[in-house]
Design an enzyme around this catalytic site. Sequence first.
Site, PDB file in Angstrom:
ATOM      1  N   CYS A   7      -4.462 -11.241  -9.653  1.00  0.00           N
ATOM      2  CA  CYS A   7      -4.439  -9.814  -9.270  1.00  0.00           C
ATOM      3  C   CYS A   7      -3.512  -9.552  -8.517  1.00  0.00           C
ATOM      4  CB  CYS A   7      -5.908  -9.426  -8.840  1.00  0.00           C
ATOM      5  SG  CYS A   7      -6.239  -9.806  -7.454  1.00  0.00           S
ATOM      6  N   ARG A  13     -10.155  -8.563  -6.518  1.00  0.00           N
ATOM      7  CA  ARG A  13     -10.455  -8.759  -7.972  1.00  0.00           C
ATOM      8  C   ARG A  13     -10.440 -10.491  -8.304  1.00  0.00           C
ATOM      9  NH1 ARG A  13      -6.586  -4.409 -10.462  1.00  0.00           N
ATOM     10  NH2 ARG A  13      -5.367  -5.427  -8.679  1.00  0.00           N
ATOM     11  N   ASP A 125      -8.086  -1.460  -9.468  1.00  0.00           N
ATOM     12  CA  ASP A 125      -8.061  -1.947  -8.100  1.00  0.00           C
ATOM     13  C   ASP A 125      -9.006  -1.402  -7.244  1.00  0.00           C
ATOM     14  OD1 ASP A 125      -7.154  -3.452  -5.833  1.00  0.00           O
ATOM     15  OD2 ASP A 125      -5.200  -3.086  -6.292  1.00  0.00           O
TER      16      ASP A 125
HETATM   17  P1  4NP Z   1      -6.468  -6.918  -5.382  1.00  0.00           P
HETATM   18  O1  4NP Z   1      -6.427  -5.529  -4.330  1.00  0.00           O
HETATM   19  O2  4NP Z   1      -5.109  -7.023  -6.068  1.00  0.00           O
HETATM   20  O3  4NP Z   1      -7.645  -6.886  -6.344  1.00  0.00           O
HETATM   21  O4  4NP Z   1      -6.589  -8.056  -4.352  1.00  0.00           O
HETATM   22  C1  4NP Z   1      -5.242  -5.624  -3.592  1.00  0.00           C
HETATM   23  C2  4NP Z   1      -5.471  -5.983  -2.147  1.00  0.00           C
HETATM   24  C3  4NP Z   1      -4.471  -5.697  -1.377  1.00  0.00           C
HETATM   25  C4  4NP Z   1      -3.258  -5.425  -1.585  1.00  0.00           C
HETATM   26  C5  4NP Z   1      -3.008  -4.984  -2.901  1.00  0.00           C
HETATM   27  C6  4NP Z   1      -4.075  -5.032  -3.969  1.00  0.00           C
HETATM   28  N1  4NP Z   1      -2.169  -5.248  -0.709  1.00  0.00           N
HETATM   29  O5  4NP Z   1      -1.198  -4.928  -1.128  1.00  0.00           O
HETATM   30  O6  4NP Z   1      -2.362  -5.717   0.605  1.00  0.00           O
END
Ligand code: 4NP
Length: 157
Positions: A7, A13, A125
């Site tokens: 992800c 995720r 997300d």
């Molecule tokens: P993930 O969600 O892709 O599901 O882990 C996110 C968590 C943090 C960030 C982006 C997406 N971030 O840019 O810090």
Amino acid sequence: MNILFICLGNICRSPMAEGAMKKILENMHMADNHFVDSCGFESYHLGEAPYKMAQQTAWKHNIDISQQRQRLFSQTDFDKFDRIFIMDSNNYRLVNLQKRTESDMLKVDYLYNMVKPKQNISIPDPWGGTYQDFEHAFDMIWNACHKIGEKLMINSM
Ligand code: 4NP
């Protein structure tokens, strides 16, 4: 088989997907036959444990993801893994940018295509969202990982 979940942040995720897939394989007594990992593209949380709301959501389902640590995707992952599952169209775009040959991308698919084949549906997300958003993402991830488990059992992956 070596399975990688990707992800953007690798703190919400894909850690839940790694935890869910490992739990499903354990339940099926197949954990020793497969290697499961996760990674992401953003370095803001490098080396950190999964985000608290992701940990708590997984824990609600008896899955402990607290020992996972954030890492970045690397081109060598194309060599190390047999199947690479991404969560959304942005992840797909980012993996595609790193491909060395077209054959690298043959390993890559949307995770939710395991449930609804070829529809390229994104798992939203939940970062910055509510517990309901995390639970919704977890549900989609769990169902997709279950399909992977079923396919592994009949050797059709
Ligand atoms: P993930 O969600 O892709 O599901 O882990 C996110 C968590 C943090 C960030 C982006 C997406 N971030 O840019 O810090």
